[in-house]
Design a protein around this motif. Structure first.
Motif, PDB file in Angstrom:
ATOM      1  N   GLY A 111       0.778  -1.229   0.000  1.00 38.66           N
ATOM      2  CA  GLY A 111       0.000   0.000   0.000  1.00 38.66           C
ATOM      3  C   GLY A 111       0.806   1.274   0.000  1.00 38.66           C
ATOM      4  N   SER A 112       2.111   1.185  -0.205  1.00 37.09           N
ATOM      5  CA  SER A 112       2.957   2.375  -0.122  1.00 37.09           C
ATOM      6  C   SER A 112       3.197   2.980  -1.497  1.00 37.09           C
ATOM      7  N   PHE A 113       3.044   4.309  -1.567  1.00 38.88           N
ATOM      8  CA  PHE A 113       3.391   5.070  -2.763  1.00 38.88           C
ATOM      9  C   PHE A 113       4.388   6.169  -2.404  1.00 38.88           C
ATOM     10  N   HIS A 114       5.133   5.960  -1.322  1.00 39.36           N
ATOM     11  CA  HIS A 114       6.122   6.931  -0.867  1.00 39.36           C
ATOM     12  C   HIS A 114       7.321   6.962  -1.809  1.00 39.36           C
ATOM     13  N   ILE A 115       8.057   8.060  -1.762  1.00 41.15           N
ATOM     14  CA  ILE A 115       9.234   8.203  -2.612  1.00 41.15           C
ATOM     15  C   ILE A 115      10.225   7.081  -2.346  1.00 41.15           C
ATOM     16  N   GLY A 116      10.380   6.701  -1.084  1.00 42.07           N
ATOM     17  CA  GLY A 116      11.282   5.606  -0.758  1.00 42.07           C
ATOM     18  C   GLY A 116      10.880   4.302  -1.418  1.00 42.07           C
ATOM     19  N   ALA A 117       9.585   4.073  -1.558  1.00 40.41           N
ATOM     20  CA  ALA A 117       9.111   2.861  -2.232  1.00 40.41           C
ATOM     21  C   ALA A 117       9.455   2.909  -3.718  1.00 40.41           C
ATOM     22  N   LEU A 118       9.297   4.069  -4.339  1.00 42.39           N
ATOM     23  CA  LEU A 118       9.618   4.207  -5.760  1.00 42.39           C
ATOM     24  C   LEU A 118      11.103   3.988  -5.998  1.00 42.39           C
ATOM     25  N   ALA A 119      11.945   4.545  -5.125  1.00 47.35           N
ATOM     26  CA  ALA A 119      13.386   4.346  -5.255  1.00 47.35           C
ATOM     27  C   ALA A 119      13.745   2.884  -5.040  1.00 47.35           C
ATOM     28  N   SER A 120      13.116   2.244  -4.060  1.00 47.10           N
ATOM     29  CA  SER A 120      13.369   0.828  -3.809  1.00 47.10           C
ATOM     30  C   SER A 120      12.961  -0.027  -5.000  1.00 47.10           C
ATOM     31  N   ASP A 121      11.879   0.357  -5.685  1.00 49.14           N
ATOM     32  CA  ASP A 121      11.471  -0.368  -6.886  1.00 49.14           C
ATOM     33  C   ASP A 121      12.559  -0.314  -7.955  1.00 49.14           C
ATOM     34  N   ALA A 122      13.166   0.857  -8.133  1.00 45.22           N
ATOM     35  CA  ALA A 122      14.228   0.990  -9.136  1.00 45.22           C
ATOM     36  C   ALA A 122      15.402   0.089  -8.795  1.00 45.22           C
TER      37      ALA A 122
END
Length: 296
Positions: free
Chosen positions: A73-84
């Motif tokens: 359920g996270s859409f935080h910037i840290g989640a986006l960076a972790s996805d990369a």
């Protein structure tokens, strides 16, 4: 160049759908789209990167269809960076890999850039400067405050999109308006249609990018380290590109961006382009990107 293949990459919390060009054994170029957008806007840049010897993968980022809604359920910037970072590993990336991001993809790339030991050799960001540029006051407090005031007027939509229900219902009208005002004079066509297709059934998820960014204290523990990278200096040379007619983010931030990037970095303003510069001037943007990543 052959048409893109659509592939699926199964991550820990997201099953990513992605467009892929080029041979699997070539060095990875990971391309992250922004809002309101989709991977289709990278087609012009992808072709040049493949010709330069890269394998290009452009995912629909978390929550955008047909990628899945994240199970955490996270859409935080840290989640986006972790996805990369996760995609680098899942796609077989190595020390030759490069990361390229536009808008929210740029925000994620800035966070990755600030992390010690991150795996990308060079990083390119477009249309959203690093966070440190927004804090830079090298030209004086008065000039800085004036820039902030002008930017706040352009960024009205950020506050509006915090409103539940109302902002979801408005997106059918708002998304075309943002394209037309952010890239004035550009006749948005197929890219806008692709963006709406990715957003249409995921309105709340897409808006949570903005809502979770405004609630930084809610970042899950597993993403806090990655989120802290946003406020740190880039660990690798970076190319930053900004459209001269950008109606979303002031061109004035390019000066402060030059001040905060590390040696070997470049900042370029692209004429004849607004916010969606990779769509408006694909040949110019592709040349700048390829020259930078190949030179390194």
């Amino acid at each position: 160049m052959q048409d893109a293949q659509q592939v699926t990459v199964n991550g820990r919390t997201v099953d990513f759908a992605a467009l892929s060009w080029g041979p699997d054994d070539a060095p990875l170029a990971l391309l992250l789209h922004g809002y309101p957008d989709s991977p289709h806007s990278w087609r012009g840049v992808a072709e040049s990167l493949v010709e330069a010897g890269y394998r290009v993968v452009a995912p629909w980022t978390r929550g955008y269809a047909p990628s899945s809604v994240p199970t955490d359920g996270s859409f935080h910037i840290g989640a986006l960076a972790s996805d990369a970072l996760e995609l680098h590993g899942l796609l077989g990336g190595d020390a030759r890999a490069v990361l390229i991001g536009h808008d929210w993809g740029a925000v994620a790339a800035h966070a990755v850039a600030g992390l010690d030991g991150q795996p990308f050799r060079r990083i390119v960001t477009m249309a959203v400067p690093p966070a440190a540029a927004f804090l830079d006051r090298a030209d004086g407090m008065r000039a800085w405050l004036a820039r902030l005031a002008r930017q706040a007027r352009l960024s009205w939509y950020v506050a509006f999109q915090q409103l539940p229900v109302v902002s979801e219902r408005s997106l059918g009208a708002l998304v075309p308006r943002l394209w037309s005002t952010w890239s004035p004079g550009h006749p948005a066509g197929a890219e806008l249609e692709a963006a709406w297709e990715a957003i249409g059934d995921r309105r709340t998820e897409v808006l949570r990018y903005y809502r979770h960014a405004a609630r930084w204290w809610t970042v899950p523990a597993q993403y806090r380290s990655a989120q802290r990278g946003l406020m740190r200096a880039s660990t690798v040379p970076m190319l930053y590109l900004h459209g001269r007619q950008d109606g979303c983010v002031l061109r004035d931030w390019t000066g402060p961006t030059r001040d905060v990037l590390p040696p070997g970095s470049r900042v370029e303003v692209v004429s004849g382009a607004g916010h969606f510069l990779q769509v408006e001037q694909p040949d110019v943007v592709a040349r700048l990107v390829v020259d930078f990543v190949v030179a390194g």
